[in-house]
Design an enzyme around this catalytic site. Structure first.
Site, PDB file in Angstrom:
ATOM      1  N   ASN B  23       0.858  -1.191   0.000  1.00  0.00           N
ATOM      2  CA  ASN B  23       0.000   0.000   0.000  1.00  0.00           C
ATOM      3  C   ASN B  23       0.887   1.232   0.000  1.00  0.00           C
ATOM      4  OD1 ASN B  23      -1.468   2.339   1.310  1.00  0.00           O
ATOM      5  ND2 ASN B  23      -3.154   0.915   0.966  1.00  0.00           N
ATOM      6  N   SER B  46      -5.112  -0.364  -3.003  1.00  0.00           N
ATOM      7  CA  SER B  46      -5.659   0.984  -2.844  1.00  0.00           C
ATOM      8  C   SER B  46      -6.851   0.869  -1.902  1.00  0.00           C
ATOM      9  CB  SER B  46      -6.086   1.532  -4.199  1.00  0.00           C
ATOM     10  OG  SER B  46      -6.528   2.857  -4.059  1.00  0.00           O
ATOM     11  N   GLU B  47      -6.845   1.666  -0.810  1.00  0.00           N
ATOM     12  CA  GLU B  47      -7.744   1.337   0.298  1.00  0.00           C
ATOM     13  C   GLU B  47      -9.220   1.594   0.017  1.00  0.00           C
ATOM     14  OE1 GLU B  47      -5.029   3.280   0.596  1.00  0.00           O
ATOM     15  OE2 GLU B  47      -5.417   5.089   1.775  1.00  0.00           O
ATOM     16  N   ASN B  48      -9.544   2.246  -1.072  1.00  0.00           N
ATOM     17  CA  ASN B  48     -10.966   2.376  -1.407  1.00  0.00           C
ATOM     18  C   ASN B  48     -11.560   1.051  -1.892  1.00  0.00           C
ATOM     19  OD1 ASN B  48      -9.145   3.016  -3.574  1.00  0.00           O
ATOM     20  ND2 ASN B  48     -10.902   3.578  -4.814  1.00  0.00           N
ATOM     21  N   SER B  88     -11.359  -4.032   2.374  1.00  0.00           N
ATOM     22  CA  SER B  88     -10.065  -3.408   2.163  1.00  0.00           C
ATOM     23  C   SER B  88      -9.326  -3.231   3.485  1.00  0.00           C
ATOM     24  CB  SER B  88     -10.259  -2.054   1.488  1.00  0.00           C
ATOM     25  OG  SER B  88      -9.024  -1.433   1.294  1.00  0.00           O
TER      26      SER B  88
END
Lengths: 232, 218
Positions: B23, B46-48, B88
């Site tokens: 990340n 990608s944390e979304n 996520s």
């Protein structure tokens, strides 16, 4: 099948019962995967005193930013609100209250709310201002913070496809907070790009089963892009 | 010479390993993706809700439904997957991500990090940063060693509100690569042409300096 037909034909029906001072959970990350028509309808309804739970607060003139124009939001629970000048102004003047929540904690608060779990221990935010005043506990030598879950009077969700029974499929990263929001609303309203007949969606591919969904409406979407970035 | 943004990213890229899930935060960390060594495969999270972030799209392939955590339009790499933000953070908080790279305003000798809030300035929010540092075992912080006035950002104790407590073990600054353990900074490498004396002068926290401090290689 009539009992399972969740489709409504207009936005009045979609948001019937949504009144002043309610808590509204709204899916989306930035402007991606937001229920554009439902947000627009909240604006024209002129309801006020809303508590909105959403990762972001839109931008000036689009998304939840629209509701700031007439000061319809009283309190915002979000993880990041930096894209919005009007938001800043109302925050500084004290007209708008904001409760900043770490993104993963926000997602889990929504998930837990929908799952009937009132609170949970998370390592996120231990030792930071977010943990102030909250219960903490040690498990296996590590410290955790007790965070309370979130539910809402209305959850407004954006999905790609629904069948008339409210089974949902999301598309790409427009999924984001929408599946959790769908579970956490007393009334869950879903705005979709396409509505199909029962049986047309492969049960293997349903992201959100219709049990969580009360109303489905077909919307039209601008899908505004916040940061257009292209390969040079 | 202090490292440029690109050199910082290049040095961090040396922490990548074949098969890592990674990340990358916004800013300099994002540039690390440009320096993945030839023949090495990494998957960017990608944390979304995207694992396997690809390059930026073209005019033809741009899709408003496909963005990264910085809200930029992106593409999906071969083998990518989409999932909810709750899933996520199962990856992130659950310690499933192999390497996390993020920026900071301040880091201290006890591994505390401050990166989201400057009192008196408008607070925009922490986004996913507090979750990213909460459980990850392998975090690299990229930052400038000192602020524009020359004041150290590697401190005895963070002065700004924390993002996470006791979670940072590796820092790549524009002057040095340092590790944090036993309540001290340990100087491991220096940027090419930067003296140990300069690093000592610009580190407020307790700093352990070995007899020989090699220059970074890229």
């Amino acid at each position: 099948m009539g009992g399972f037909n969740k489709v409504v034909s207009n936005y009045d029906e979609a948001l019937e019962g949504l009144t002043d001072n309610m808590t509204v959970m709204v899916g989306g990350f930035g402007l991606c995967g937001i229920p554009e028509g439902l947000i627009g309808k909240m604006k024209t309804m002129g309801i006020h005193g809303l508590t909105c739970i959403s990762n972001n607060a839109g931008v000036d003139g689009f998304g939840l930013g629209l509701l700031l124009e007439d000061k319809q939001i009283k309190k915002m629970i979000a993880s990041y609100v930096g894209e919005n000048a009007l938001f800043e102004k109302q925050l500084l003047s004290g007209e708008l209250e904001v409760e900043l929540t770490p993104q993963g904690t926000l997602a889990e608060k929504m998930r837990a709310g929908g799952a009937g779990i009132p609170a949970f221990f998370t390592p996120t935010g231990y030792g930071t201002p977010i943990a102030e005043g909250k219960e903490t506990r040690e498990y296996n030598g590590k410290m955790y913070v007790l965070e309370e879950s979130l539910t809402a009077d209305f959850a407004l969700v954006k999905a790609w496809k629904a069948d008339t029974m409210g089974n949902l499929i999301f598309r790409k990263t427009a999924m984001n907070f929408n599946p959790m929001a769908a579970t956490a609303g007393k009334i869950t309203v879903v705005e979709v790009e396409e509505i199909v007949e029962p049986g047309e969606l492969d049960p293997n591919h349903i992201h959100t089963p219709g049990i969580y969904v009360n109303r489905v409406i077909k919307g039209t979407f601008e899908k505004r892009i916040e940061q257009l970035t292209l390969t040079k | 010479m202090a490292l440029t943004r690109e050199q910082l990213a290049q040095r961090v890229a040396k922490e990548l390993r074949d098969g890592y899930y990674v990340n990358l935060g916004i800013g300099i960390p994002t540039l690390v993706a440009n320096y993945v060594p030839e023949g090495m495969d990494v998957m960017l999270q990608s944390e979304n809700g995207l694992l396997g972030m690809g390059e930026f799209p073209t005019e033809e392939t741009v899709d408003p439904d496909l963005i990264n955590a910085g809200k930029q339009t992106v593409t999906a790499a071969t083998g990518a997957s989409y999932f909810s933000s709750a899933d996520s953070f199962v990856m992130i908080r659950g310690g499933h991500v192999d390497l996390t790279v993020l920026g900071a305003f301040e880091v201290d000798q006890n591994g505390n990090i401050a990166s989201w809030m400057i009192p008196g300035k408008l607070v925009k929010g922490m986004g996913g940063a507090m979750d990213l540092v909460a459980s990850a075992q392998n975090i690299v912080v990229t930052m400038t060693h000192a602020n524009k006035k020359g004041e150290s950002k590697l401190l005895k104790e963070c002065t700004l509100p924390l993002t996470g407590a006791g979670c940072i073990k590796k820092v790549v600054s524009d002057l040095a690569y340092l590790e944090i353990h036993d309540g001290k900074f340990h100087l491991v490498e220096r940027a090419p042409g930067v003296s140990v004396e300069e690093i000592i002068a610009k580190t407020e926290g307790e700093l352990v300096v070995p007899d020989h401090v090699p220059e970074m290689t890229f």
